[in-house]
Motif scaffolding. Structure first.
Motif, PDB file in Angstrom:
ATOM      1  N   ASP A  35       0.898  -1.018   0.209  1.00  0.00           N
ATOM      2  CA  ASP A  35      -0.116   0.175   0.034  1.00  0.00           C
ATOM      3  C   ASP A  35       0.915   1.124  -0.151  1.00  0.00           C
ATOM      4  N   ASP A  37       0.325   4.104  -0.882  1.00  0.00           N
ATOM      5  CA  ASP A  37      -0.364   5.350  -0.755  1.00  0.00           C
ATOM      6  C   ASP A  37      -0.132   5.367   0.951  1.00  0.00           C
ATOM      7  N   ALA A  38      -0.407   4.303   1.739  1.00  0.00           N
ATOM      8  CA  ALA A  38      -0.447   4.614   3.043  1.00  0.00           C
ATOM      9  C   ALA A  38       0.984   4.903   3.404  1.00  0.00           C
ATOM     10  N   PHE A  40       3.265   6.931   1.752  1.00  0.00           N
ATOM     11  CA  PHE A  40       3.315   8.399   1.493  1.00  0.00           C
ATOM     12  C   PHE A  40       2.517   9.385   2.455  1.00  0.00           C
ATOM     13  N   ASN A  41       1.301   8.653   2.760  1.00  0.00           N
ATOM     14  CA  ASN A  41       0.351   9.272   4.067  1.00  0.00           C
ATOM     15  C   ASN A  41       1.265   9.335   5.299  1.00  0.00           C
ATOM     16  N   ASP A  44       3.872  11.932   5.069  1.00  0.00           N
ATOM     17  CA  ASP A  44       3.310  13.547   5.240  1.00  0.00           C
ATOM     18  C   ASP A  44       3.133  13.798   6.795  1.00  0.00           C
ATOM     19  N   GLU A  68       6.726   1.981  -7.694  1.00  0.00           N
ATOM     20  CA  GLU A  68       5.753   2.866  -7.621  1.00  0.00           C
ATOM     21  C   GLU A  68       6.459   4.174  -6.830  1.00  0.00           C
ATOM     22  N   ARG A  72       7.218   7.827  -7.991  1.00  0.00           N
ATOM     23  CA  ARG A  72       6.596   9.229  -7.468  1.00  0.00           C
ATOM     24  C   ARG A  72       7.734  10.224  -6.866  1.00  0.00           C
TER      25      ARG A  72
END
Length: 222
Positions: A35, A37-38, A40-41, A44, A68, A72
């Motif tokens: 995951d 996205d998790a 990168f979250n 952040d 990925e 990115r």
């Protein structure tokens, strides 16, 4: 000087680690998978930027997020040179390492330890009192040696070296949450992990390859 964040992701209970250097806000991700996205979250929320990827080894469940993250970011990928050949990571422009090398994440320094057994180029990353062990050492277990690249004799020698090289209070941060707790110490593993307590190579190979089918979660063996 640094902050460590762990994420449990995917159906195999992978533990992905983010290390932030507080001086530069650079973040390294260990074994990005499942995951992205998790990941990168989490970066952040840590108010940092992913600049490096550290791989403990190249099995699919530890690398399926690498491309990925590279797409990115401008992150630099780091892998042991033996593992790079085993993986066939061509085209990713990885920085290749040997055991004993040091890595810099801003002002934070880590040391690479070559720990073959699960794969030929498996490594552990040492950061002060923390050891990121990938699939070499689990809490009360160790990585399988019957998958591609596995070598139970190498694993026996690796675990003996780990047990003698690090202080008992060193924190073990494994690549999967397979046990009754997500982390441990070298001392606890020396006391309760059966793979650290088999004294002969023959006995270790037989136990690892033929007898060790205990159900998870792993727990201490007296």
């Amino acid at each position: 000087m640094y902050e460590i964040k762990s994420l449990k992701l995917g159906h195999m209970d992978n533990l992905i680690y983010l290390i932030k250097d507080k001086k530069t806000n650079e973040i390294a991700v260990i074994d990005p998978a499942w995951d992205v996205d998790a990941i990168f979250n989490a970066a952040d929320k840590m108010e940092g930027v992913i600049t490096q990827i550290f791989l403990t080894h190249s099995h699919y469940d530890h690398v399926n997020g690498v491309d990925e993250v590279l797409h990115r970011t401008d992150a630099q990928l780091h892998v042991h040179k033996i593992e790079d050949r085993f993986w066939g990571g061509a085209g990713r422009n990885a920085t290749l390492h040997s055991g004993g090398d040091h890595l810099k994440l801003g002002s934070t320094e880590l040391k690479i330890h070559h720990t073959p057994g699960h794969t030929p180029g498996s490594v552990c990353y040492e950061l002060d009192g923390n050891l990121f062990t990938g699939d070499t050492v689990f809490v009360y277990g160790c990585g399988r040696c019957n998958l591609r690249g596995g070598d139970p004799e190498a694993m026996y020698h690796t675990l003996n070296k780990i047990g003698k090289s690090f202080a008992p209070e060193m924190t073990v941060l494994p690549g999967h949450d397979y046990a009754t707790c997500p982390s441990s110490t070298i001392g606890q593993q020396l006391n309760g992990n059966p793979f650290f307590n088999i004294k002969t190579l023959h006995g270790f190979v037989d136990y690892r390859m033929n007898k060790h089918y205990r159900s998870m979660p792993y727990g201490p063996v007296s």
